[in-house]
Design a protein around this motif. Structure first.
Motif, short mmCIF file in Angstrom:
data_model
loop_
_atom_site.label_atom_id
_atom_site.label_comp_id
_atom_site.label_asym_id
_atom_site.label_seq_id
_atom_site.Cartn_x
_atom_site.Cartn_y
_atom_site.Cartn_z
N ALA A 163 21.93 7.12 12.55
CA ALA A 163 21.50 7.81 13.77
C ALA A 163 21.98 9.25 13.83
O ALA A 163 21.46 10.05 14.62
CB ALA A 163 22.01 7.06 15.00
N LEU A 164 22.94 9.61 12.98
CA LEU A 164 23.50 10.96 13.03
C LEU A 164 22.57 12.02 12.45
O LEU A 164 22.80 13.22 12.64
CB LEU A 164 24.83 11.00 12.26
N LYS A 165 21.51 11.59 11.77
CA LYS A 165 20.62 12.57 11.16
C LYS A 165 19.69 13.21 12.19
O LYS A 165 19.06 14.24 11.90
CB LYS A 165 19.79 11.92 10.06
N ASP A 166 19.61 12.65 13.40
CA ASP A 166 18.73 13.18 14.44
C ASP A 166 19.54 13.70 15.63
O ASP A 166 20.64 13.22 15.91
CB ASP A 166 17.77 12.10 14.95
N TYR A 167 18.96 14.68 16.33
CA TYR A 167 19.56 15.10 17.60
C TYR A 167 19.47 13.97 18.62
O TYR A 167 18.53 13.17 18.59
CB TYR A 167 18.79 16.30 18.17
N PRO A 168 20.43 13.89 19.52
CA PRO A 168 20.25 12.95 20.65
C PRO A 168 19.05 13.38 21.49
O PRO A 168 18.63 14.54 21.45
CB PRO A 168 21.55 13.10 21.45
N ASP A 169 18.50 12.44 22.22
CA ASP A 169 17.47 12.76 23.21
C ASP A 169 18.15 13.46 24.37
O ASP A 169 18.88 12.84 25.14
CB ASP A 169 16.77 11.48 23.68
N ASP A 170 17.94 14.76 24.51
CA ASP A 170 18.68 15.52 25.52
C ASP A 170 18.32 15.12 26.95
O ASP A 170 19.04 15.46 27.89
CB ASP A 170 18.47 17.02 25.32
N ARG A 171 17.22 14.41 27.12
CA ARG A 171 16.90 13.89 28.46
C ARG A 171 17.62 12.56 28.72
O ARG A 171 17.72 12.13 29.87
CB ARG A 171 15.39 13.69 28.62
N PHE A 217 26.82 8.69 19.11
CA PHE A 217 27.70 7.53 19.17
C PHE A 217 28.10 7.20 20.61
O PHE A 217 28.17 6.03 21.00
CB PHE A 217 28.95 7.77 18.32
N ALA A 218 28.39 8.24 21.40
CA ALA A 218 28.75 8.02 22.80
C ALA A 218 27.59 7.38 23.56
O ALA A 218 27.79 6.46 24.36
CB ALA A 218 29.15 9.33 23.46
N GLU A 219 26.38 7.86 23.31
CA GLU A 219 25.21 7.30 23.97
C GLU A 219 25.02 5.83 23.58
O GLU A 219 24.81 4.96 24.43
CB GLU A 219 23.97 8.09 23.59
N SER A 220 25.15 5.54 22.29
CA SER A 220 24.96 4.18 21.80
C SER A 220 26.01 3.24 22.38
O SER A 220 25.69 2.13 22.83
CB SER A 220 25.04 4.18 20.27
N PHE A 221 27.29 3.67 22.40
CA PHE A 221 28.34 2.83 22.95
C PHE A 221 28.11 2.59 24.44
O PHE A 221 28.28 1.48 24.94
CB PHE A 221 29.72 3.45 22.74
#
Length: 346
Positions: A62-70, A242-246
């Motif tokens: 998942a680190l290869k992509d930017y988080p969804d900023d929304r 990672f924070a979003e996923s956790f």
């Protein structure tokens, strides 16, 4: 031919306008980096000593992509957990980011914010960074800050008491910033999290309740209009993947915090009784920490305890030079605190 005259530039030292950084607990890594190699028990940071076991494994791909900023999926999960609309949810890199984003969005130069001390120092820092000023009376304040339960005292206001504060603040046209970072480990029945109100922002922290200070995740609730203003000033992508996923996984197990509250309540009573047995004065606690009055300077006692591998919160930065704040930890860890205090007080 006329020449345009430009005003003379004046050099300004912006350091004169910046507030001092706030003092915080949880500095175990700092102490270790300065040669303290023995194990340190950290009573200075107020984490859940009995956090739910979350079946979460970081997905490195998942680190290869930017988080969804929304943060649409994350906000939907939070909204369902609390019976709110996703448009009423804000997320940030810890609760402090949301405190600063709120102040940046809602305060301008000279605006007053009511902060009753002692309480969390980041409120005042955020107000000053936004150009506002801190006052103790809320008659003319744009924002009133209320920490429930309060840090560092542990004072817990009832639902009715907080609602009366909101009613009074809103009646004067102000906003209530309600910090409930510790209420999930105290008594959630006193929360206003389920109350949509155009003049209310409720702050929460996943860090404390799930004992993940390294994740850095805070969230909050307000009207869609208020959340939109906060989103406009919030830095992009501050909640990492990672924070979003956790956080998504943690909210799926949110009901497990009930067991944490029961165990904390039992341990808090045990620890308070032992502290008072040493002749110390405990402010009646409600959360997972206790403010303790001591018979000597807090800096002196803190250093003595640190020499025995116990880190407590020296409360001088709260304006309380003869108080320490201790977290409620497990029974064996709390025994070690009592033993160290017995040795350091005599």
């Amino acid at each position: 031919m006329q020449t345009t005259k430009y005003p003379q530039r004046v050099a300004i030292d912006m350091r004169e306008y910046l507030p001092e950084r706030a003092e915080h607990g949880g500095r175990v890594r700092w102490h270790r980096s300065r040669g303290m190699r023995d194990a340190v028990l950290d009573f200075s940071a107020n984490m859940n000593p009995y956090p739910p076991d979350i079946p979460w494994i970081p997905d490195l791909s998942a680190l290869k992509d930017y988080p969804d900023d929304r943060y649409e999926e994350l906000k939907e999960v939070i909204a369902r957990t609390f019976g709110r609309d996703a448009a009423e949810v804000a997320v940030g890199n810890g609760s402090v980011e949301l405190i600063r984003a709120f102040c940046c969005a809602m305060l301008g130069p000279g605006d007053a914010a009511c902060i009753e001390m002692p309480t969390f120092a980041e409120y005042g820092v955020a107000v000053r960074l936004a150009g506002g000023r801190c006052v103790t009376g809320d008659d003319s304040a744009t924002v009133r800050f209320l920490c429930n339960p309060n840090n560092p005292t542990g004072t817990l206001f009832s639902h009715a008491e907080v609602f009366r504060v909101l009613d009074a603040v809103a009646g004067r046209g102000g906003y209530l910033f309600l910090d409930e970072a510790f209420i999930e480990l105290a008594d959630p029945r006193q929360s206003l999290v389920d109350l949509p109100h155009e003049k209310l922002f409720v702050l929460r922290s996943l860090t404390k309740s799930f004992a993940v200070p390294g994740i850095r995740f805070g969230y909050g609730f307000g009207s869609p209009e208020l959340i939109d203003r906060i989103e406009r000033v919030r830095l992009p992508w501050t909640v990492n993947t990672f924070a979003e996923s956790f956080a998504i996984e943690a909210f799926r197990h949110y009901d497990r915090l009930e067991e944490s509250r029961k165990r904390i309540s039992e341990e808090r009573a045990w620890l308070s009784e032992r502290l008072e047995g040493l002749g110390l004065v405990c402010v009646p606690p409600s959360a997972n920490y206790i403010l303790v009055g001591i018979p000597l300077e807090s800096g002196v006692l803190s250093e003595r305890l640190l020499s025995r591998g116990i880190l407590v919160r020296d409360c001088r930065s709260f304006g309380l030079p003869r108080h320490i704040r201790v977290a409620v930890r497990t029974r064996e860890e709390n025994r070690q605190l009592i033993e160290a205090l017995e040795a350091c007080l005599h």
